[in-house]
Design a protein around this motif. Structure first.
Motif, PDB file in Angstrom:
ATOM      1  N   ASP A   4     -14.266  22.685 -30.625  1.00  0.00           N
ATOM      2  CA  ASP A   4     -15.711  22.681 -30.820  1.00  0.00           C
ATOM      3  C   ASP A   4     -16.110  22.809 -32.295  1.00  0.00           C
ATOM      4  O   ASP A   4     -17.000  22.084 -32.755  1.00  0.00           O
ATOM      5  CB  ASP A   4     -16.358  23.777 -29.982  1.00  0.00           C
ATOM      6  N   PRO A   5     -15.477  23.696 -33.072  1.00  0.00           N
ATOM      7  CA  PRO A   5     -15.852  23.766 -34.490  1.00  0.00           C
ATOM      8  C   PRO A   5     -15.583  22.463 -35.234  1.00  0.00           C
ATOM      9  O   PRO A   5     -16.316  22.109 -36.165  1.00  0.00           O
ATOM     10  CB  PRO A   5     -14.975  24.904 -35.027  1.00  0.00           C
ATOM     11  N   VAL A   6     -14.540  21.735 -34.824  1.00  0.00           N
ATOM     12  CA  VAL A   6     -14.237  20.450 -35.458  1.00  0.00           C
ATOM     13  C   VAL A   6     -15.324  19.423 -35.145  1.00  0.00           C
ATOM     14  O   VAL A   6     -15.720  18.631 -36.019  1.00  0.00           O
ATOM     15  CB  VAL A   6     -12.863  19.933 -34.967  1.00  0.00           C
ATOM     16  N   LEU A   7     -15.826  19.449 -33.918  1.00  0.00           N
ATOM     17  CA  LEU A   7     -16.749  18.424 -33.460  1.00  0.00           C
ATOM     18  C   LEU A   7     -18.210  18.753 -33.700  1.00  0.00           C
ATOM     19  O   LEU A   7     -19.056  17.844 -33.703  1.00  0.00           O
ATOM     20  CB  LEU A   7     -16.534  18.183 -31.966  1.00  0.00           C
ATOM     21  N   GLU A   8     -18.530  20.014 -33.915  1.00  0.00           N
ATOM     22  CA  GLU A   8     -19.933  20.420 -34.002  1.00  0.00           C
ATOM     23  C   GLU A   8     -20.727  19.606 -35.032  1.00  0.00           C
ATOM     24  O   GLU A   8     -21.866  19.196 -34.741  1.00  0.00           O
ATOM     25  CB  GLU A   8     -20.013  21.922 -34.310  1.00  0.00           C
ATOM     26  N   PRO A   9     -20.175  19.300 -36.225  1.00  0.00           N
ATOM     27  CA  PRO A   9     -20.958  18.495 -37.173  1.00  0.00           C
ATOM     28  C   PRO A   9     -21.175  17.051 -36.726  1.00  0.00           C
ATOM     29  O   PRO A   9     -21.964  16.337 -37.348  1.00  0.00           O
ATOM     30  CB  PRO A   9     -20.091  18.539 -38.449  1.00  0.00           C
ATOM     31  N   HIS A  10     -20.485  16.621 -35.681  1.00  0.00           N
ATOM     32  CA  HIS A  10     -20.536  15.224 -35.246  1.00  0.00           C
ATOM     33  C   HIS A  10     -21.186  15.069 -33.871  1.00  0.00           C
ATOM     34  O   HIS A  10     -21.020  14.037 -33.216  1.00  0.00           O
ATOM     35  CB  HIS A  10     -19.115  14.646 -35.215  1.00  0.00           C
ATOM     36  N   ARG A  11     -21.938  16.068 -33.439  1.00  0.00           N
ATOM     37  CA  ARG A  11     -22.488  16.039 -32.085  1.00  0.00           C
ATOM     38  C   ARG A  11     -23.404  14.844 -31.837  1.00  0.00           C
ATOM     39  O   ARG A  11     -23.528  14.386 -30.699  1.00  0.00           O
ATOM     40  CB  ARG A  11     -23.226  17.344 -31.789  1.00  0.00           C
ATOM     41  N   ASP A  12     -24.053  14.346 -32.887  1.00  0.00           N
ATOM     42  CA  ASP A  12     -24.947  13.212 -32.660  1.00  0.00           C
ATOM     43  C   ASP A  12     -24.185  11.937 -32.338  1.00  0.00           C
ATOM     44  O   ASP A  12     -24.789  10.933 -31.930  1.00  0.00           O
ATOM     45  CB  ASP A  12     -25.852  12.989 -33.875  1.00  0.00           C
ATOM     46  N   ARG A  13     -22.846  11.957 -32.480  1.00  0.00           N
ATOM     47  CA  ARG A  13     -22.030  10.789 -32.135  1.00  0.00           C
ATOM     48  C   ARG A  13     -21.265  10.977 -30.837  1.00  0.00           C
ATOM     49  O   ARG A  13     -20.562  10.059 -30.397  1.00  0.00           O
ATOM     50  CB  ARG A  13     -21.017  10.493 -33.260  1.00  0.00           C
ATOM     51  N   ILE A  14     -21.345  12.148 -30.226  1.00  0.00           N
ATOM     52  CA  ILE A  14     -20.565  12.421 -29.016  1.00  0.00           C
ATOM     53  C   ILE A  14     -21.253  11.823 -27.793  1.00  0.00           C
ATOM     54  O   ILE A  14     -22.452  12.003 -27.577  1.00  0.00           O
ATOM     55  CB  ILE A  14     -20.345  13.931 -28.832  1.00  0.00           C
ATOM     56  N   THR A  15     -20.474  11.079 -27.010  1.00  0.00           N
ATOM     57  CA  THR A  15     -20.958  10.478 -25.777  1.00  0.00           C
ATOM     58  C   THR A  15     -20.073  10.933 -24.614  1.00  0.00           C
ATOM     59  O   THR A  15     -18.990  11.479 -24.824  1.00  0.00           O
ATOM     60  CB  THR A  15     -20.934   8.937 -25.848  1.00  0.00           C
ATOM     61  N   TRP A  16     -20.556  10.674 -23.398  1.00  0.00           N
ATOM     62  CA  TRP A  16     -19.855  11.169 -22.223  1.00  0.00           C
ATOM     63  C   TRP A  16     -19.719  10.061 -21.199  1.00  0.00           C
ATOM     64  O   TRP A  16     -20.616   9.241 -21.019  1.00  0.00           O
ATOM     65  CB  TRP A  16     -20.613  12.352 -21.613  1.00  0.00           C
ATOM     66  N   ASP A  17     -18.584  10.053 -20.508  1.00  0.00           N
ATOM     67  CA  ASP A  17     -18.281   9.029 -19.507  1.00  0.00           C
ATOM     68  C   ASP A  17     -17.760   9.678 -18.227  1.00  0.00           C
ATOM     69  O   ASP A  17     -18.438   9.704 -17.208  1.00  0.00           O
ATOM     70  CB  ASP A  17     -17.259   8.046 -20.082  1.00  0.00           C
ATOM     71  N   ALA A  18     -16.544  10.200 -18.261  1.00  0.00           N
ATOM     72  CA  ALA A  18     -15.884  10.676 -17.042  1.00  0.00           C
ATOM     73  C   ALA A  18     -16.690  11.716 -16.259  1.00  0.00           C
ATOM     74  O   ALA A  18     -16.643  11.706 -15.020  1.00  0.00           O
ATOM     75  CB  ALA A  18     -14.498  11.221 -17.378  1.00  0.00           C
ATOM     76  N   PRO A  19     -17.455  12.613 -16.897  1.00  0.00           N
ATOM     77  CA  PRO A  19     -18.186  13.592 -16.094  1.00  0.00           C
ATOM     78  C   PRO A  19     -19.522  13.096 -15.551  1.00  0.00           C
ATOM     79  O   PRO A  19     -20.204  13.833 -14.843  1.00  0.00           O
ATOM     80  CB  PRO A  19     -18.418  14.747 -17.079  1.00  0.00           C
ATOM     81  N   ILE A  20     -19.907  11.844 -15.847  1.00  0.00           N
ATOM     82  CA  ILE A  20     -21.236  11.360 -15.474  1.00  0.00           C
ATOM     83  C   ILE A  20     -21.180  10.621 -14.138  1.00  0.00           C
ATOM     84  O   ILE A  20     -20.717   9.486 -14.051  1.00  0.00           O
ATOM     85  CB  ILE A  20     -21.817  10.436 -16.557  1.00  0.00           C
ATOM     86  N   HIS A  21     -21.657  11.303 -13.075  1.00  0.00           N
ATOM     87  CA  HIS A  21     -21.764  10.695 -11.752  1.00  0.00           C
ATOM     88  C   HIS A  21     -23.200  10.707 -11.240  1.00  0.00           C
ATOM     89  O   HIS A  21     -23.464  10.173 -10.158  1.00  0.00           O
ATOM     90  CB  HIS A  21     -20.881  11.430 -10.744  1.00  0.00           C
ATOM     91  N   SER A  22     -24.107  11.324 -11.994  1.00  0.00           N
ATOM     92  CA  SER A  22     -25.487  11.459 -11.531  1.00  0.00           C
ATOM     93  C   SER A  22     -26.354  11.937 -12.687  1.00  0.00           C
ATOM     94  O   SER A  22     -25.851  12.362 -13.741  1.00  0.00           O
ATOM     95  CB  SER A  22     -25.564  12.472 -10.382  1.00  0.00           C
ATOM     96  N   VAL A  23     -27.663  11.907 -12.481  1.00  0.00           N
ATOM     97  CA  VAL A  23     -28.594  12.469 -13.460  1.00  0.00           C
ATOM     98  C   VAL A  23     -28.302  13.955 -13.663  1.00  0.00           C
ATOM     99  O   VAL A  23     -28.368  14.468 -14.790  1.00  0.00           O
ATOM    100  CB  VAL A  23     -30.041  12.253 -13.002  1.00  0.00           C
ATOM    101  N   ALA A  24     -27.982  14.661 -12.586  1.00  0.00           N
ATOM    102  CA  ALA A  24     -27.684  16.091 -12.702  1.00  0.00           C
ATOM    103  C   ALA A  24     -26.536  16.334 -13.672  1.00  0.00           C
ATOM    104  O   ALA A  24     -26.531  17.334 -14.408  1.00  0.00           O
ATOM    105  CB  ALA A  24     -27.358  16.668 -11.331  1.00  0.00           C
ATOM    106  N   ASP A  25     -25.565  15.435 -13.709  1.00  0.00           N
ATOM    107  CA  ASP A  25     -24.446  15.593 -14.633  1.00  0.00           C
ATOM    108  C   ASP A  25     -24.895  15.401 -16.083  1.00  0.00           C
ATOM    109  O   ASP A  25     -24.369  16.062 -16.987  1.00  0.00           O
ATOM    110  CB  ASP A  25     -23.337  14.600 -14.303  1.00  0.00           C
ATOM    111  N   VAL A  26     -25.834  14.483 -16.318  1.00  0.00           N
ATOM    112  CA  VAL A  26     -26.365  14.318 -17.672  1.00  0.00           C
ATOM    113  C   VAL A  26     -27.102  15.590 -18.094  1.00  0.00           C
ATOM    114  O   VAL A  26     -26.947  16.083 -19.214  1.00  0.00           O
ATOM    115  CB  VAL A  26     -27.302  13.095 -17.753  1.00  0.00           C
ATOM    116  N   GLU A  27     -27.897  16.131 -17.172  1.00  0.00           N
ATOM    117  CA  GLU A  27     -28.655  17.347 -17.481  1.00  0.00           C
ATOM    118  C   GLU A  27     -27.748  18.550 -17.707  1.00  0.00           C
ATOM    119  O   GLU A  27     -28.126  19.486 -18.421  1.00  0.00           O
ATOM    120  CB  GLU A  27     -29.636  17.636 -16.344  1.00  0.00           C
ATOM    121  N   ALA A  28     -26.547  18.530 -17.127  1.00  0.00           N
ATOM    122  CA  ALA A  28     -25.627  19.670 -17.224  1.00  0.00           C
ATOM    123  C   ALA A  28     -24.720  19.611 -18.449  1.00  0.00           C
ATOM    124  O   ALA A  28     -23.900  20.515 -18.651  1.00  0.00           O
ATOM    125  CB  ALA A  28     -24.772  19.746 -15.960  1.00  0.00           C
ATOM    126  N   LEU A  29     -24.831  18.575 -19.272  1.00  0.00           N
ATOM    127  CA  LEU A  29     -23.970  18.468 -20.451  1.00  0.00           C
ATOM    128  C   LEU A  29     -24.205  19.640 -21.394  1.00  0.00           C
ATOM    129  O   LEU A  29     -25.288  20.233 -21.412  1.00  0.00           O
ATOM    130  CB  LEU A  29     -24.234  17.139 -21.159  1.00  0.00           C
TER     131      LEU A  29
END
Length: 353
Positions: free
Chosen positions: A229-254
């Motif tokens: 997390d400390p390595v990635l924190e400065p780059h959060r605006d570039r982080i995207t998600w795929d495998a955990p996304i099965h519904s709107v609820a999953d987007v809201e839970a990120l």
């Protein structure tokens, strides 16, 4: 009106369906199987593709044949409710997520059928203009990793863009070679996979070297731990998600609000979840791109079609399937793909599937 509600009201007449197996030898170690669902009624046929990864699940489905009675449905919404209440696996699936993949196969076939019976297209019914689709080619670089899979494709297709899967065996020399191509649009850390051939455990050193080397690339599915997390924190605006996304609820839970997510139709499964995700992203200013699951048949055209309507300008992982061959043939379409929707139904023509 919600997008799903607009398609759910489509009338549909279903007389039966059939299943058809597809197979492709990807390498000496891997043969890909999928199953096409052919749903029939009113002199038309709708097509969908089951992209379940486990061969045993396809064999069981094809051996069992069309065992479900879908004829009671009178609208697409009723058909979707019926499908979602059925056990579509003759034997329990190897992976639970395969239930979503198979639901997508049946419901996308029903969508195609309903539109064809109505004499219209998905684009026309929704009032959306198909646009050229930007795409990337998703690759792994082998073990030991080498730039060869990238360089071979660039020799034939110099404008190609890539989504790559970094692994802990990537050294600085390989990373420098990849940077020099200027062709990497996204990197997928596969942080949510467990017990698969593509597992990549959290590796803060790998993450640091890759995200610094590719400052403009999207960063998909990192594993967030106390070390990463400390390595990635400065780059959060570039982080995207795929495998955990099965519904709107999953987007809201990120763990934090995303700028971009991968809306993978087969991973969401039911049409109601897919179109709810499109609506949610549009309403909340979240970018989206599409992704495939190594489709062999009409399923690849479906995801290209959806990308052309909902997110044509993002790094869509929907390249024509032949780019996945060890030696892609000459003459493949290049990015962006021109819209190639058929006159009726939910189909993408032109031989780019």
């Amino acid at each position: 009106m919600a997008t799903y509600d607009r398609i759910a009201e489509l009338p549909v007449q279903i007389e039966g369906y059939a299943v058809e197996g597809l197979e492709r030898d990807v390498s000496s170690e891997f043969t890909r199987l999928s199953t096409v669902i052919r749903m029939r009624g009113g002199g038309e046929e709708g097509l969908g593709e089951d992209v379940t990864y486990d061969a045993l699940d396809h064999v069981a489905l094809q051996d069992a044949g069309p065992v479900h009675d879908l004829t009671a449905a009178r609208t697409l919404g009723e058909l979707c409710e019926l499908v979602e209440g059925l056990d579509l696996f003759p034997t329990p699936p190897v992976r639970d997520v395969s239930n979503l993949y198979r639901t997508w196969a049946f419901e996308s076939a029903a969508l195609d059928l309903a539109l064809r019976q109505a004499g219209t297209t998905l684009a026309g019914h929704l009032g959306r203009e198909p646009r050229p689709v930007t795409f990337v080619v998703s690759l792994r670089l082998g073990e030991p990793p080498t730039i060869d899979p990238v360089s071979r494709r660039l020799e034939s297709y110099p404008t190609l863009r890539f989504k790559l899967d970094p692994t802990s065996s990537w050294d600085d020399a390989l990373i420098a070679e990849l940077v020099a191509t200027g062709a990497v649009d996204s990197v997928d850390f596969k942080g949510f996979y467990k017990g698969t051939v593509v597992d990549q455990p959290p590796d803060p050193d790998l993450y640091a070297r890759v995200v610094e080397a590719f400052p403009d690339a999207w960063i998909e599915d990192p594993a967030l731990t106390d070390e990463t997390d400390p390595v990635l924190e400065p780059h959060r605006d570039r982080i995207t998600w795929d495998a955990p996304i099965h519904s709107v609820a999953d987007v809201e839970a990120l763990p934090f609000p995303p700028r971009m997510v991968n809306i993978k139709p087969s991973r969401l499964g039911p049409l109601r979840e897919l179109f709810a995700a499109y609506d949610y992203c549009e309403e909340h200013g979240i970018g989206a791109y599409g992704g495939g699951q190594f489709e062999l048949g009409p399923g690849r055209g479906h995801i290209q079609y959806l990308a052309s309507l909902f997110h044509p300008d993002t790094p869509n992982d929907v390249a024509p399937s032949d780019y996945n061959l060890a030696e892609p043939p000459p003459g493949l379409p290049v990015s962006p793909l021109e819209p190639a929707i058929e006159p009726i139904g939910f189909r993408w023509s032109g031989g780019v599937g």
